[in-house]
Design an enzyme around this catalytic site. Structure first.
Site, short mmCIF file in Angstrom:
data_model
loop_
_atom_site.label_atom_id
_atom_site.label_comp_id
_atom_site.label_asym_id
_atom_site.label_seq_id
_atom_site.Cartn_x
_atom_site.Cartn_y
_atom_site.Cartn_z
CD GLU A 98 -3.01 5.62 6.50
OE1 GLU A 98 -2.98 5.65 5.26
OE2 GLU A 98 -2.09 5.14 7.20
CG ASN B 67 -1.74 1.21 1.38
OD1 ASN B 67 -1.82 2.03 0.45
ND2 ASN B 67 -2.38 1.36 2.54
CB SER C 159 4.88 -1.81 11.96
OG SER C 159 4.49 -0.46 12.19
CE LYS D 286 -0.20 3.31 4.70
NZ LYS D 286 -0.15 3.42 6.12
CD GLU E 142 -3.69 -2.31 7.17
OE1 GLU E 142 -2.59 -2.54 6.69
OE2 GLU E 142 -4.32 -1.26 6.96
CG HIS F 166 -6.00 2.02 4.96
ND1 HIS F 166 -5.57 2.99 5.83
CD2 HIS F 166 -4.98 1.12 4.86
CE1 HIS F 166 -4.35 2.68 6.25
NE2 HIS F 166 -3.97 1.56 5.67
N GLY G 216 2.21 2.30 10.71
CA GLY G 216 3.20 3.37 10.57
C GLY G 216 3.89 3.74 11.87
P1 PGA Z 1 2.64 0.34 7.65
O1 PGA Z 1 1.19 0.58 6.95
O2 PGA Z 1 3.16 -0.95 7.09
O3 PGA Z 1 3.46 1.53 7.22
O4 PGA Z 1 2.40 0.28 9.10
C1 PGA Z 1 0.31 -0.48 6.72
C2 PGA Z 1 -0.98 0.03 6.11
O5 PGA Z 1 -1.47 1.07 6.54
O6 PGA Z 1 -1.55 -0.61 5.20
#
Ligand code: PGA
Length: 264
Positions: A108, A13, A222, A15, A178, A106, A184
């Site tokens: 976000e 992903n 992560s 982003k 997630e 997601h 993140g």
């Molecule tokens: P990350 O993000 O691996 O940077 O924690 C995962 C995601 O939001 O899909």
């Protein structure tokens, strides 16, 4: 069928990253890794989810990759078809461009862009009606985990999904768990905690559809080359949704390799 018989998926992903020239380099480099040591689609499905503006260039660039790498949209419009909806990209427009997969829900999108249950379920309906496959994201906040509500929150998100998916459509669904506090932040759920939630999700899905038995359930938050093997070793973790580490071709490739090898 045991969890390990499910073909794993590793999805990057991206982003709101990176610039076009870096995106080209990232794909070029990923293609080189896959050329040198291919990971077949039977071993692990590899996919990348670039920004909307990079979807078609990335898809084009992947055409001559040594193995099939899927291009996934990060989102779609709550409105179907075409029309006077400035700034929107519908399921039908994605399909028309040869994009067959889309992330939905997601955290976000849920937290920063107001994607509530109603909007998310409209997106799910539109995607499935246009015959797209979806990667539906679920996960609890730190507060919800600390107050013992994690399981309930996640199962409710699965029920929200079930309300709009017909029996025949379940084969087009993948779930990504997630935990929001792990995205993140560098904090990964321990393999045991992640496995426990994945087992709950699977048992919830099995009550809703026979496809629950064989559905890929991805972990995200992560995921890195260093922790991929331990996560892959969990029976109900069938792949990863990778953010930060997907922006580096070597680490993304290593994560896919870890899942391909552990799940074989
Ligand atoms: P990350 O993000 O691996 O940077 O924690 C995962 C995601 O939001 O899909």
């Amino acid at each position: 069928m045991s969890g390990s018989a499910i073909t794993p998926w590793v999805v990057g992903n991206w982003k709101m990253n990176p610039m076009q020239s870096d995106s080209q380099q990232l794909i070029q480099s990923l293609k080189q890794y896959l050329q040198a040591a291919p990971i077949s689609a039977q071993q692990c499905r590899i996919a990348v989810a670039p920004t909307a503006i990079a979807l078609l260039p990335v898809q084009q660039q992947l055409k001559d990759a040594a193995v099939d790498v899927l291009t996934v949209a990060q989102d779609l419009s709550r409105v179907a078809g075409t029309g006077a909806y400035t700034g929107e990209v519908s399921a039908e427009l994605l399909k028309d461009s040869g994009i067959e997969h889309v992330l939905i829900g997601h955290s976000e999108r849920r937290e920063l862009f107001g994607d509530n249950v109603q909007i998310i379920t409209e997106k799910v309906k539109n995607a499935l009606k246009a015959d797209l496959s979806i990667i539906y994201c679920v996960g609890e906040s730190l507060e919800q985990r600390e107050s013992g509500q994690a399981e309930q929150v996640v199962l409710q998100q699965i029920c929200d999904l079930a309300n709009v998916v017909s029996n025949a459509q379940w084969t087009k669904v993948i779930v990504a768990y997630e935990p929001i506090w792990a995205i993140g932040t560098g904090k990964t759920a321990s393999p045991a905690d992640a496995q426990a939630m994945h087992a709950n999700i699977r048992s919830g899905l099995k009550q809703l559809t026979p496809h629950g038995e064989t559905m890929a359930i991805l972990y995200g938050g992560s995921v890195k080359a260093e922790n991929a093997e331990a996560l892959a070793a969990c029976p109900d973790i069938n792949g990863a949704l990778v953010g930060g580490a997907a922006l580096n071709a070597e680490s993304f490739y290593q994560i896919a390799q870890a899942f391909a090898q552990v799940k074989k």
